[in-house]
Design a protein around this motif. Structure first.
Motif, mmCIF file in Angstrom:
data_model
loop_
_atom_site.group_PDB
_atom_site.id
_atom_site.type_symbol
_atom_site.label_atom_id
_atom_site.label_comp_id
_atom_site.label_asym_id
_atom_site.label_seq_id
_atom_site.Cartn_x
_atom_site.Cartn_y
_atom_site.Cartn_z
ATOM 1 N N LEU A 126 10.252 -28.103 18.879
ATOM 2 C CA LEU A 126 8.889 -28.630 18.989
ATOM 3 C C LEU A 126 8.252 -27.816 20.011
ATOM 4 O O LEU A 126 8.969 -27.048 20.930
ATOM 5 C CB LEU A 126 8.977 -30.149 19.700
ATOM 6 C CG LEU A 126 9.731 -31.081 19.002
ATOM 7 C CD1 LEU A 126 9.922 -32.470 19.879
ATOM 8 C CD2 LEU A 126 9.215 -31.349 17.568
ATOM 9 N N ARG A 129 7.154 -29.485 25.682
ATOM 10 C CA ARG A 129 7.939 -30.541 26.333
ATOM 11 C C ARG A 129 7.689 -32.072 26.144
ATOM 12 O O ARG A 129 6.161 -32.171 25.960
ATOM 13 C CB ARG A 129 8.161 -30.290 27.737
ATOM 14 C CG ARG A 129 9.356 -31.391 28.320
ATOM 15 C CD ARG A 129 9.286 -31.060 29.831
ATOM 16 N NE ARG A 129 10.271 -31.970 30.493
ATOM 17 C CZ ARG A 129 10.107 -32.251 31.714
ATOM 18 N NH1 ARG A 129 9.416 -31.482 32.769
ATOM 19 N NH2 ARG A 129 11.147 -33.211 32.407
ATOM 20 N N CYS A 169 13.065 -29.320 22.557
ATOM 21 C CA CYS A 169 11.728 -29.006 23.157
ATOM 22 C C CYS A 169 11.922 -28.104 24.275
ATOM 23 O O CYS A 169 12.996 -28.025 24.969
ATOM 24 C CB CYS A 169 10.839 -30.020 23.369
ATOM 25 S SG CYS A 169 11.449 -31.291 24.630
#
Length: 212
Positions: A126, A129, A169
């Protein structure tokens, strides 16, 4: 993010060694839970795989291919060379799609203590965050997109009983609070997972056990 393909004992595996720790949520047999991870492994195992200590096996595989730090590892009976990469809006997923043992999540069948490996493994990266709550939400988004792809392909089930998901992430920066299918990150994740699984289902080799 593209993994390295390695071979151990006649079986392929995909390995990601990260240049810095990433925040991960994982349901994998090794390194499950939420925390920072330095590597990810997705390894092919034999159809009759019956080790009762898969976490130990995964740690051994990681050591043998030189992965260092804290990691998380998945196993599948599918040839991981048939992994499908799908990207969009900063999201990247690599999926191995094994549906030899599909089932409905709410099936009336009894629990299975030692399921046969087949497994849909999703490794997703991703771009920003997410909070821990949003990461949990994103895992649910993966499951929904997976079930949609299977049903649309005519598969009698929502997955297999050994499916696993790892989402990673950045470990710092502003944290997005939402990972659902209509959030910015979740929407791109759902599309990428749906595309990867739909593509994987069309690859005949992805539905065949390794070496068969």
């Amino acid at each position: 993010m593209t993994p390295e393909t390695e071979w151990l004992d006649g079986f392929p595996l995909l390995a990601w060694q990260l240049d810095r720790p990433w925040l991960a949520i994982s349901s994998a047999v090794l390194g499950g839970g939420v925390g920072e991870r330095d590597w990810v492994l997705n390894a092919t195992v034999p159809t009759g795989y019956d080790r009762t200590d898969p976490e130990v096996h995964c740690a051994q595989l990681a050591e043998r291919v030189g992965l260092s730090g804290n990691g998380t590892a998945l196993l599948t009976a599918v040839d991981v060379r048939q992994a499908v990469l799908s990207e969009g809006e900063g999201v990247s997923v690599t999926v191995t799609t094994g549906v030899g043992q599909p089932l409905w999540a709410a099936s009336a069948e009894p629990p299975v203590w030692f399921p046969r490996p087949g497994t849909i493994n999703v490794v997703g990266w991703l771009p920003v965050r997410l909070t821990e709550g949003a990461l949990v939400n994103a895992v649910a988004t993966v499951a929904e997109a997976k079930a949609q792809a299977l049903v649309q392909a005519g598969i009698e089930g929502t997955g297999t009983c050994t499916d696993a998901t790892v989402l990673l992430c950045p470990a710092d920066g502003y944290a997005e609070r939402y990972g659902g299918p209509r959030s910015l990150v979740g929407s791109a994740l759902a599309q990428a997972v749906h595309t990867a699984i739909s593509t994987g289902l069309r690859l005949t080799a992805a539905e065949v056990r390794f070496g068969s």
